[in-house]
Design a protein around this motif. Structure first.
Motif, PDB file in Angstrom:
ATOM      1  N   VAL A 135     -12.556   2.781  -2.522  1.00 34.30           N
ATOM      2  CA  VAL A 135     -12.061   4.094  -2.094  1.00 34.30           C
ATOM      3  C   VAL A 135     -11.540   4.828  -3.322  1.00 34.30           C
ATOM      4  O   VAL A 135     -11.166   4.213  -4.313  1.00 34.30           O
ATOM      5  N   ASN A 136     -11.496   6.117  -3.232  1.00 32.88           N
ATOM      6  CA  ASN A 136     -11.060   6.935  -4.364  1.00 32.88           C
ATOM      7  C   ASN A 136      -9.537   7.024  -4.391  1.00 32.88           C
ATOM      8  O   ASN A 136      -8.949   8.103  -4.400  1.00 32.88           O
ATOM      9  N   LEU A 137      -8.917   5.832  -4.400  1.00 29.99           N
ATOM     10  CA  LEU A 137      -7.457   5.761  -4.422  1.00 29.99           C
ATOM     11  C   LEU A 137      -7.032   4.597  -5.303  1.00 29.99           C
ATOM     12  O   LEU A 137      -7.759   3.617  -5.465  1.00 29.99           O
ATOM     13  N   ASP A 138      -5.869   4.720  -5.850  1.00 32.13           N
ATOM     14  CA  ASP A 138      -5.275   3.622  -6.612  1.00 32.13           C
ATOM     15  C   ASP A 138      -3.831   3.469  -6.153  1.00 32.13           C
ATOM     16  O   ASP A 138      -2.886   3.801  -6.866  1.00 32.13           O
ATOM     17  N   ASN A 139      -3.682   2.969  -4.934  1.00 29.28           N
ATOM     18  CA  ASN A 139      -2.365   2.945  -4.306  1.00 29.28           C
ATOM     19  C   ASN A 139      -1.945   1.558  -3.848  1.00 29.28           C
ATOM     20  O   ASN A 139      -1.165   1.402  -2.908  1.00 29.28           O
ATOM     21  N   VAL A 140      -2.483   0.498  -4.486  1.00 24.72           N
ATOM     22  CA  VAL A 140      -2.136  -0.872  -4.125  1.00 24.72           C
ATOM     23  C   VAL A 140      -1.458  -1.539  -5.308  1.00 24.72           C
ATOM     24  O   VAL A 140      -1.959  -1.492  -6.428  1.00 24.72           O
ATOM     25  N   MET A 141      -0.311  -2.159  -5.047  1.00 24.79           N
ATOM     26  CA  MET A 141       0.406  -2.890  -6.085  1.00 24.79           C
ATOM     27  C   MET A 141       0.862  -4.240  -5.537  1.00 24.79           C
ATOM     28  O   MET A 141       1.065  -4.412  -4.338  1.00 24.79           O
ATOM     29  N   ILE A 142       0.958  -5.203  -6.438  1.00 22.46           N
ATOM     30  CA  ILE A 142       1.404  -6.547  -6.061  1.00 22.46           C
ATOM     31  C   ILE A 142       2.918  -6.563  -5.996  1.00 22.46           C
ATOM     32  O   ILE A 142       3.588  -6.237  -6.973  1.00 22.46           O
ATOM     33  N   VAL A 143       3.445  -6.946  -4.852  1.00 29.41           N
ATOM     34  CA  VAL A 143       4.894  -7.011  -4.667  1.00 29.41           C
ATOM     35  C   VAL A 143       5.423  -8.406  -4.960  1.00 29.41           C
ATOM     36  O   VAL A 143       6.444  -8.583  -5.617  1.00 29.41           O
ATOM     37  N   ASP A 144       4.718  -9.401  -4.482  1.00 32.63           N
ATOM     38  CA  ASP A 144       5.220 -10.773  -4.594  1.00 32.63           C
ATOM     39  C   ASP A 144       4.048 -11.708  -4.821  1.00 32.63           C
ATOM     40  O   ASP A 144       3.156 -11.804  -3.978  1.00 32.63           O
ATOM     41  N   GLU A 145       4.019 -12.384  -5.949  1.00 30.43           N
ATOM     42  CA  GLU A 145       2.976 -13.355  -6.235  1.00 30.43           C
ATOM     43  C   GLU A 145       3.403 -14.742  -5.770  1.00 30.43           C
ATOM     44  O   GLU A 145       4.595 -15.043  -5.652  1.00 30.43           O
ATOM     45  N   VAL A 200       0.868  -1.182   0.000  1.00 27.48           N
ATOM     46  CA  VAL A 200       0.000   0.000   0.000  1.00 27.48           C
ATOM     47  C   VAL A 200       0.904   1.230   0.000  1.00 27.48           C
ATOM     48  O   VAL A 200       1.647   1.465   0.952  1.00 27.48           O
ATOM     49  N   GLN A 201       0.837   1.990  -1.075  1.00 30.07           N
ATOM     50  CA  GLN A 201       1.670   3.177  -1.183  1.00 30.07           C
ATOM     51  C   GLN A 201       1.156   4.270  -0.249  1.00 30.07           C
ATOM     52  O   GLN A 201      -0.032   4.621  -0.300  1.00 30.07           O
ATOM     53  N   PRO A 202       1.983   4.795   0.620  1.00 31.23           N
ATOM     54  CA  PRO A 202       1.541   5.821   1.584  1.00 31.23           C
ATOM     55  C   PRO A 202       0.995   7.051   0.876  1.00 31.23           C
ATOM     56  O   PRO A 202       1.472   7.449  -0.190  1.00 31.23           O
ATOM     57  N   GLN A 203       0.002   7.670   1.497  1.00 29.71           N
ATOM     58  CA  GLN A 203      -0.637   8.851   0.947  1.00 29.71           C
ATOM     59  C   GLN A 203      -0.477  10.030   1.901  1.00 29.71           C
ATOM     60  O   GLN A 203      -0.572   9.877   3.131  1.00 29.71           O
ATOM     61  N   ASN A 204      -0.239  11.194   1.339  1.00 26.96           N
ATOM     62  CA  ASN A 204      -0.233  12.451   2.098  1.00 26.96           C
ATOM     63  C   ASN A 204       0.717  12.425   3.298  1.00 26.96           C
ATOM     64  O   ASN A 204       0.345  12.765   4.424  1.00 26.96           O
ATOM     65  N   ILE A 205       1.935  11.981   3.045  1.00 20.22           N
ATOM     66  CA  ILE A 205       2.943  11.992   4.101  1.00 20.22           C
ATOM     67  C   ILE A 205       3.449  13.414   4.284  1.00 20.22           C
ATOM     68  O   ILE A 205       3.987  14.031   3.362  1.00 20.22           O
ATOM     69  N   SER A 206       3.249  13.955   5.473  1.00 24.25           N
ATOM     70  CA  SER A 206       3.655  15.325   5.766  1.00 24.25           C
ATOM     71  C   SER A 206       4.785  15.315   6.777  1.00 24.25           C
ATOM     72  O   SER A 206       4.691  14.663   7.825  1.00 24.25           O
ATOM     73  N   SER A 207       5.844  16.025   6.465  1.00 24.12           N
ATOM     74  CA  SER A 207       6.974  16.094   7.394  1.00 24.12           C
ATOM     75  C   SER A 207       6.624  16.892   8.640  1.00 24.12           C
ATOM     76  O   SER A 207       7.234  16.712   9.694  1.00 24.12           O
ATOM     77  N   GLN A 208       5.646  17.782   8.545  1.00 26.45           N
ATOM     78  CA  GLN A 208       5.272  18.601   9.686  1.00 26.45           C
ATOM     79  C   GLN A 208       4.413  17.824  10.687  1.00 26.45           C
ATOM     80  O   GLN A 208       4.453  18.070  11.884  1.00 26.45           O
ATOM     81  N   ASN A 209       3.638  16.915  10.172  1.00 27.12           N
ATOM     82  CA  ASN A 209       2.781  16.130  11.059  1.00 27.12           C
ATOM     83  C   ASN A 209       2.925  14.648  10.685  1.00 27.12           C
ATOM     84  O   ASN A 209       1.991  14.008  10.217  1.00 27.12           O
ATOM     85  N   MET A 210       4.136  14.137  10.899  1.00 28.70           N
ATOM     86  CA  MET A 210       4.469  12.790  10.470  1.00 28.70           C
ATOM     87  C   MET A 210       3.621  11.737  11.181  1.00 28.70           C
ATOM     88  O   MET A 210       3.171  10.764  10.575  1.00 28.70           O
ATOM     89  N   TYR A 211       3.401  11.933  12.469  1.00 32.11           N
ATOM     90  CA  TYR A 211       2.672  10.922  13.255  1.00 32.11           C
ATOM     91  C   TYR A 211       1.252  10.739  12.729  1.00 32.11           C
ATOM     92  O   TYR A 211       0.798   9.612  12.511  1.00 32.11           O
ATOM     93  N   ASN A 212       0.536  11.847  12.538  1.00 30.85           N
ATOM     94  CA  ASN A 212      -0.836  11.742  12.042  1.00 30.85           C
ATOM     95  C   ASN A 212      -0.892  11.153  10.643  1.00 30.85           C
ATOM     96  O   ASN A 212      -1.824  10.414  10.299  1.00 30.85           O
ATOM     97  N   SER A 213       0.125  11.441   9.842  1.00 32.70           N
ATOM     98  CA  SER A 213       0.163  10.887   8.481  1.00 32.70           C
ATOM     99  C   SER A 213       0.331   9.372   8.516  1.00 32.70           C
ATOM    100  O   SER A 213      -0.354   8.637   7.788  1.00 32.70           O
ATOM    101  N   ILE A 214       1.228   8.914   9.376  1.00 32.72           N
ATOM    102  CA  ILE A 214       1.453   7.469   9.486  1.00 32.72           C
ATOM    103  C   ILE A 214       0.211   6.776  10.045  1.00 32.72           C
ATOM    104  O   ILE A 214      -0.197   5.713   9.549  1.00 32.72           O
ATOM    105  N   MET A 215      -0.409   7.358  11.066  1.00 29.53           N
ATOM    106  CA  MET A 215      -1.596   6.757  11.650  1.00 29.53           C
ATOM    107  C   MET A 215      -2.738   6.703  10.638  1.00 29.53           C
ATOM    108  O   MET A 215      -3.492   5.722  10.588  1.00 29.53           O
TER     109      MET A 215
END
Length: 272
Positions: free
Chosen positions: A202-212, A106-121
């Protein structure tokens, strides 16, 4: 020769001194008389006196060894029979299951350096949402259609496992089946179906297959675990055997105690 013992711990043995003060010395004749009155065995008599028996440990060891010798055949044969039964059941009656695994990122979305904790959560909560969406009937129906309905949606959902991590952005899919190739096909189709249809949920396209998942030539089934089941059967048989020995020996000791009590009661009646 008369043995004189100045101090005695047991209240029952001290009955001979109850009428005199200060207490008189207890002779060996008094002790033997008290032992006969209460019907105490030698070991019980020594314990009542509070005398440290230097050979007590060896007597107990000899008793345990005699007990083991008496029940040795049962202690060997019964656990072996239980272990053999567990091995036979696991080897011949339980259907082997194979597991196939695929990994999604799952590719992370909206990672902010100012509010890293909330972005990760926020991304972790999104992954947990994906975990529930993967095991929906919509995905299972799509997988079943992709496999020409050779696997029912109910079976897909029943045998599919989804695991996420609170540290990484990976989702691990696991599928178990009696056929290894079918397990590989199903888990790969689940991964592809979700990666393709995630935008529907969801209105996202952030999933990719890493290992089949790929089939393995000499794959070992994940179930049953024959060695583990055999050892558990042996251990359970040994435990049951020890319990049986303890119960039988306790009943024998109880019967002997009742017989001794009855014999002492009759002897006391004759004295009166």
């Amino acid at each position: 020769m008369v043995l004189v013992i100045e101090t005695v711990r047991s209240s029952r043995i001290l009955d001979v001194n109850s009428e005199s003060y200060p207490p008189r010395s207890i002779t060996s004749k008094d002790l033997i008389a008290q032992q006969d009155v209460y019907g105490l065995s030698d070991s019980e008599f020594v314990e009542e006196l509070g005398i440290v028996n230097p050979i007590g440990f060896y007597q107990k060891l000899i008793f345990v060894l005699k007990l083991l010798k008496r029940w040795l055949i049962l202690l060997i044969i019964f656990p072996l029979l239980c272990g053999t039964a567990a091995w036979a059941y696991s080897n011949y009656y339980v259907v082997p299951l194979f597991a196939a695994k695929s990994t999604l990122l799952v590719q992370p979305q909206n990672i902010s350096s100012q509010n890293m904790y909330n972005s990760i959560m926020g991304n972790q909560q999104l992954i947990k949402t994906y975990e529930g969406l993967i095991k929906t009937r919509t995905i299972a129906l799509d997988v079943s259609r992709r496999l020409d309905n050779k696997v029912t949606p109910e079976r897909v959902l029943e045998n599919l496992g989804v695991k996420t991590s609170n540290v990484t952005f990976l989702i691990t899919l696991t599928y178990t089946d009696t056929n290894q190739e079918r397990a590989v096909r199903v888990v790969n189709e689940v991964a592809r179906s979700f990666a393709k249809n995630v935008g529907v949920f969801v209105n996202l396209d952030n999933v990719m297959i890493v290992d089949e998942a790929v089939p393995q030539k000499d794959a070992s089934p994940v179930s049953p675990q024959i060695v583990t089941n055999t050892l558990l059967g042996f251990a359970l048989g040994l435990l049951l055997c020890i319990l049986l020995v303890v119960v039988v020996e306790a009943l024998k000791g109880l019967m002997k105690l009742l017989q001794d009590a009855e014999r002492n009661f009759k002897a006391e009646g004759r004295r009166m």
